[in-house]
Design a protein around this motif. Structure first.
Motif, PDB file in Angstrom:
ATOM      1  N   VAL A  23       0.823  -1.211   0.000  1.00  0.00           N
ATOM      2  CA  VAL A  23       0.000   0.000   0.000  1.00  0.00           C
ATOM      3  C   VAL A  23       0.858   1.262   0.000  1.00  0.00           C
ATOM      4  O   VAL A  23       0.487   2.280  -0.583  1.00  0.00           O
ATOM      5  CB  VAL A  23      -0.949  -0.007   1.216  1.00  0.00           C
ATOM      6  CG1 VAL A  23      -1.796   1.256   1.259  1.00  0.00           C
ATOM      7  CG2 VAL A  23      -1.845  -1.254   1.186  1.00  0.00           C
ATOM      8  N   THR A  47     -11.450   1.430   4.439  1.00  0.00           N
ATOM      9  CA  THR A  47     -10.566   2.231   3.598  1.00  0.00           C
ATOM     10  C   THR A  47     -10.270   3.564   4.270  1.00  0.00           C
ATOM     11  O   THR A  47     -11.110   4.455   4.306  1.00  0.00           O
ATOM     12  CB  THR A  47     -11.213   2.473   2.221  1.00  0.00           C
ATOM     13  OG1 THR A  47     -11.639   1.212   1.677  1.00  0.00           O
ATOM     14  CG2 THR A  47     -10.236   3.114   1.270  1.00  0.00           C
ATOM     15  N   SER A  98      -6.703  -7.536  -1.504  1.00  0.00           N
ATOM     16  CA  SER A  98      -5.824  -6.449  -1.089  1.00  0.00           C
ATOM     17  C   SER A  98      -4.522  -6.989  -0.509  1.00  0.00           C
ATOM     18  O   SER A  98      -3.488  -6.310  -0.556  1.00  0.00           O
ATOM     19  CB  SER A  98      -6.523  -5.559  -0.062  1.00  0.00           C
ATOM     20  OG  SER A  98      -6.809  -6.288   1.124  1.00  0.00           O
ATOM     21  N   GLY A 114      -3.891  -1.566  -2.127  1.00  0.00           N
ATOM     22  CA  GLY A 114      -5.053  -0.727  -2.397  1.00  0.00           C
ATOM     23  C   GLY A 114      -4.972   0.534  -1.556  1.00  0.00           C
ATOM     24  O   GLY A 114      -4.661   0.467  -0.367  1.00  0.00           O
ATOM     25  N   MET A 126      -5.717   1.092   2.343  1.00  0.00           N
ATOM     26  CA  MET A 126      -5.871  -0.263   2.863  1.00  0.00           C
ATOM     27  C   MET A 126      -4.621  -0.763   3.582  1.00  0.00           C
ATOM     28  O   MET A 126      -4.328  -1.953   3.570  1.00  0.00           O
ATOM     29  CB  MET A 126      -6.253  -1.221   1.733  1.00  0.00           C
ATOM     30  CG  MET A 126      -7.604  -0.931   1.128  1.00  0.00           C
ATOM     31  SD  MET A 126      -8.095  -2.188  -0.073  1.00  0.00           S
ATOM     32  CE  MET A 126      -9.749  -1.619  -0.495  1.00  0.00           C
ATOM     33  N   ALA A 166      -5.100  -4.491   4.208  1.00  0.00           N
ATOM     34  CA  ALA A 166      -4.256  -5.438   3.467  1.00  0.00           C
ATOM     35  C   ALA A 166      -3.405  -6.248   4.436  1.00  0.00           C
ATOM     36  O   ALA A 166      -3.181  -7.448   4.229  1.00  0.00           O
ATOM     37  CB  ALA A 166      -3.374  -4.679   2.473  1.00  0.00           C
TER      38      ALA A 166
END
Length: 803
Positions: free
Chosen positions: A346, A522, A566, A571, A574, A578
């Protein structure tokens, strides 16, 4: 105009019972040959007279997949039409643009529901753009009810302007062809594997004069000697209870304390020692358990404090932890360390100046890990085992129609069972296997005896109506019981297993679907703190470990952990999400080794239960899974438990890894911008061009132009209509933070993606910053004028109030 006839692709099994009746009814209608040619969404090409007059064709239409991609490709390849989407929104526009070459005119007749432009203004603008592009407009019909007046106009003519890209159109690459959702669900399945790779003989950092920052509690003398022997400087940071600068090359600090990282970065910045390479290896010799927070928090605080300090130079980070992956089948797996591998993906997506890779290695190998700073950019997940270097990649699973592991009238427990996915799975298990379902959720749900009253009267249970309706449908085929429990409470979960075994028999399978979803999952890294991380840790990490412990003495046929793609692709927003899903992947591998139960972690692409789409998420939503497809994928998964981790990607996973993890697209854009890439004229848009009206808007238009390679951007032009996507959006927000020194949430750009709204957000943020500074100055001034006795009295009053 040629019209595209669209239809929904329903699951063939669901529609099968009515097909014959439907065909009989269609046969009663007089079917004539079409007078206007159109593309068939059944065949993906031009309709024939035989098909248009055949009742069986319409039965096929009822249940066949929509071949929109093939159909629009057929039109775009041969005909220079103007394309008009009839109806609200831009869904078909977006899909068509993915095929279209530059210069194609693709318009909407009605605004998207979330756009605030006047409906009449919108449709008149589209009509004007059709005329401007050379399309025929029946002006007599348009003017029928109009009353005309003479309007003086300037004497110069209206000139049509042609827009084009002054480059050779490249052939469509394999990556572009594969950048779409696959229709065959059986092709969605991948499993991680490892291959041995060539290892560089030794570390050689010569020619790259930079500072290395190393976080490690191991013996770092060999690393220090290697780096310094190549003329580089190294700074070692070890863990301790309090922050302490030993000297310019040594620090001690608590790894999970945010303020300690703020002090570290401030000290490095003050002494002109900001790093170019960072080796984060605190977890290279730990044994898990408490290492989750230490690893995740230290990495999070490190990146956030670098960003807060205005650090935008290119930076390479290697995160090293041992036992994150099952590579050889003999190592000790530490699922907490795998969380760092997910989080690593990420960081470069949210901070484009940072390159980050994960290395699974023990502290004894750290001197070898240094060579990974020179490794190819596509090597992002690496492992060291028995003096060999391994690279992770994903292979397609051969999915076939094998016997399902699910039993008729079996007992299945689903955590997070009242979520959309949990209910979809429950429906499948009930309809096909008449299963006994135990749905566990941490929120209180109305008792069964109250369901009919709530359906009839609503009242205080109105918010449960949709779920009650689904549960009653499930009850038509199987048994369902909703129980309240917190998945992280071992005693509560133990009681549920005991009660189930006493009243329904042994649990035959467990599906762990608890966890945050949607907007809660998110959160940009800059807005992520310990509280946000803990919310993710609860269900996935702590809940997963509770299940693993309770199932040690039980042997269900399978345990499916609902993970996310993820963990493979990352992402934006995330970091924690993730990470915890990568933890589940490693937990499944660990448990699969230790008992006879089939443990599998399923990395799902996103499920979409609503039809509403957001432009900023279009690049990901085009891969989303419908509930019908998800159930079909579950069916195949239960028939083919081929590995402890299965990635379920609706598009080519290898190409998606190149795009989102290796970040090929951004690197190509960086290469272009470094070589003086050409700028292109503003494309045809439905939004009228309005020039910047002040200095800030002019500067924003220039930044947008540099990033997108487009000249003449208007203040109401949509960032995503101009070709922007979520990765470019991250770059844009990062640049604007550096220039204007304000915090701009990425979500602001997604929700209001125009220069006009963005300039308002910047002005508001700058004003707030200025107001805050004035308030602080006022407070300091007031305190300076107080005596020590008055200050002490104020402090005591505040303390008493807090008590």
């Amino acid at each position: 105009y040629t019209r595209l006839r669209t239809s929904h692709a329903f699951h063939s099994k669901m529609m099968e019972p009515i097909l014959h009746t439907f065909e009989q009814e269609a046969a009663k209608i007089q079917l004539d040959e079409p007078q206007i040619p159109y593309i068939s969404n059944v065949t993906g090409t031009w309709i024939t007279a035989e098909e248009a007059t055949d009742p069986n064709y319409y039965a096929r239409h009822l249940r066949s997949a929509v071949n929109f991609s093939q159909g629009i490709g057929e039109m775009l390849s041969e005909y220079d039409y103007i394309y008009l989407e009839v109806g609200p929104g831009k869904t078909l526009n977006t899909l068509a643009r993915r095929h279209a070459a530059a210069g194609r005119v693709i318009l909407s007749s009605l605004r998207h529901p979330k756009e605030t432009i006047d409906d009449q203004a919108f449709i008149l603008n589209s009509l004007g753009l059709i005329w401007l592009a050379g399309g025929y407009v029946n002006w007599e019909g348009f003017d029928t009810h109009e009353v005309r007046h003479r309007v003086p106009l300037p004497t110069y003519p209206f000139e049509r302007q042609r827009y084009w890209l002054d480059v050779d159109a490249p052939a469509v690459t394999t990556a572009e062809k594969s950048d779409e959702k696959r229709k065959d669900v059986s092709t969605w399945f991948y499993a991680p594997t490892w291959r041995r790779a060539i290892k560089s003989p030794q570390f050689d950092g010569a020619g790259n004069k930079m500072i290395y920052l190393v976080f490690s509690d191991a013996d770092t003398s060999r690393i220090k000697n290697l780096i310094e022997a190549n003329g580089q400087r190294v700074i070692i940071v070890k863990s301790g209870d309090e922050f302490h600068k030993v000297d310019d090359s040594h620090y001690i600090m608590p790894p999970d304390a945010e303020e300690a990282f703020e002090k570290l970065i401030a000290s490095l910045k003050e002494s002109g020692a900001m790093p170019g390479r960072i080796l984060h290896a605190w977890e290279a010799d730990s044994e898990g358990e408490t290492s989750l927070k230490r690893g995740m928090y230290s990495l999070l605080w490190l990146v956030k404090k670098l960003d807060a300090a205005g650090f935008t130079d290119d930076l390479s980070i290697i995160v090293c932890a041992n036992g994150a992956f099952d590579v050889t089948g003999a190592e000790t797996i530490i699922p907490e360390h795998a969380a760092l591998a997910g989080a690593c993906k990420v960081i470069p997506q949210e901070y484009p100046n940072i390159r980050c890779r994960f290395v699974d290695a023990h502290a004894d190998n750290l001197h070898e890990v240094l060579v990974e700073f020179e490794a190819p950019l596509e090597d992002v997940v690496i492992a060291y085992r028995n003096n060999y270097r391994w690279l992770q990649h994903f292979e397609t699973c051969n999915i076939g129609p094998n016997t399902s592991i699910i039993k008729k009238r079996g007992v299945y427990l689903i955590t997070g069972g009242l979520g959309d996915i949990g209910l979809a799975i429950s429906t499948y298990l009930a309809e096909n296997f008449q299963a006994k379902l135990i749905l566990v959720d941490r929120l209180a749900f109305p008792e069964h005896k109250e369901w009919d009253r709530i359906l009839k009267e609503g009242g205080d249970g109105e918010r449960f109506i949709d779920k009650i309706k689904k549960l009653k449908e499930i009850e038509k085929h199987g048994d369902v019981l909703v129980l309240k429990a917190d998945i992280i409470d071992e005693q509560q979960m133990s009681d549920i297993f005991d009660w189930t075994e006493q009243h329904s028999g042994a649990v035959d399978g467990v599906i762990h679907a608890a966890g945050l979803v949607g907007s809660q999952a998110t959160v940009p890294m800059q807005a992520t703190g310990a509280e946000e991380c803990e919310k993710h840790f609860a269900a996935k990490v702590y809940g997963g470990k509770v299940l693993a412990k309770l199932l040690q003495q039980r042997q269900p046929d399978f345990v499916v952990l609902q993970s996310s793609l993820s963990a493979v692709l990352g992402g934006m927003g995330m970091f924690a999400y993730a990470g915890v899903n990568a933890f589940l992947d490693a937990l499944a591998a660990q448990q699969q080794r230790e008992n006879k139960t089939h443990w599998v972690s399923a990395n799902w692409d996103g499920w979409q239960f609503t039809k509403e789409k957001a432009a900023a998420r279009a690049s990901m939503e085009k891969f989303s899974i419908t509930p019908e497809e998800g159930v079909q994928a579950f069916q195949l998964l239960f028939q083919n438990l081929c590995a402890p981790q299965v990635a379920i990607s609706t598009g080519d996973l290898h190409e998606r890894i190149k795009k989102w993890v290796v970040l090929e697209a951004i690197r190509k854009e960086d290469d272009k911008s470094g070589k003086g890439a050409k700028r292109h004229p503003r494309p045809n848009l439905t939004t009228p061009y309005v020039p910047p009206g002040n200095e800030l808007q002019e500067e924003l238009a220039r930044v947008w132009g540099d990033l997108l390679g487009i000249d003449g951007i208007g203040i109401h032009d949509d960032f995503f209509d101009l070709g922007g996507h979520s990765l470019l959006a991250t770059q844009l927000v990062s640049r604007l933070r550096d220039v204007y020194h304000v915090e701009l949430p990425l979500r602001d750009l997604f929700e209001s993606p125009t220069i006009a709204t963005l300039s308002e957000s910047i002005n508001k943020a700058q004003k707030q910053t200025s107001d805050d500074a004035e308030q602080i100055a006022d407070v300091l001034s007031m305190v300076e004028n107080l005596s020590e006795e008055e200050v002490q009295a104020l402090l005591e009053a505040k303390e008493n109030k807090s008590k």
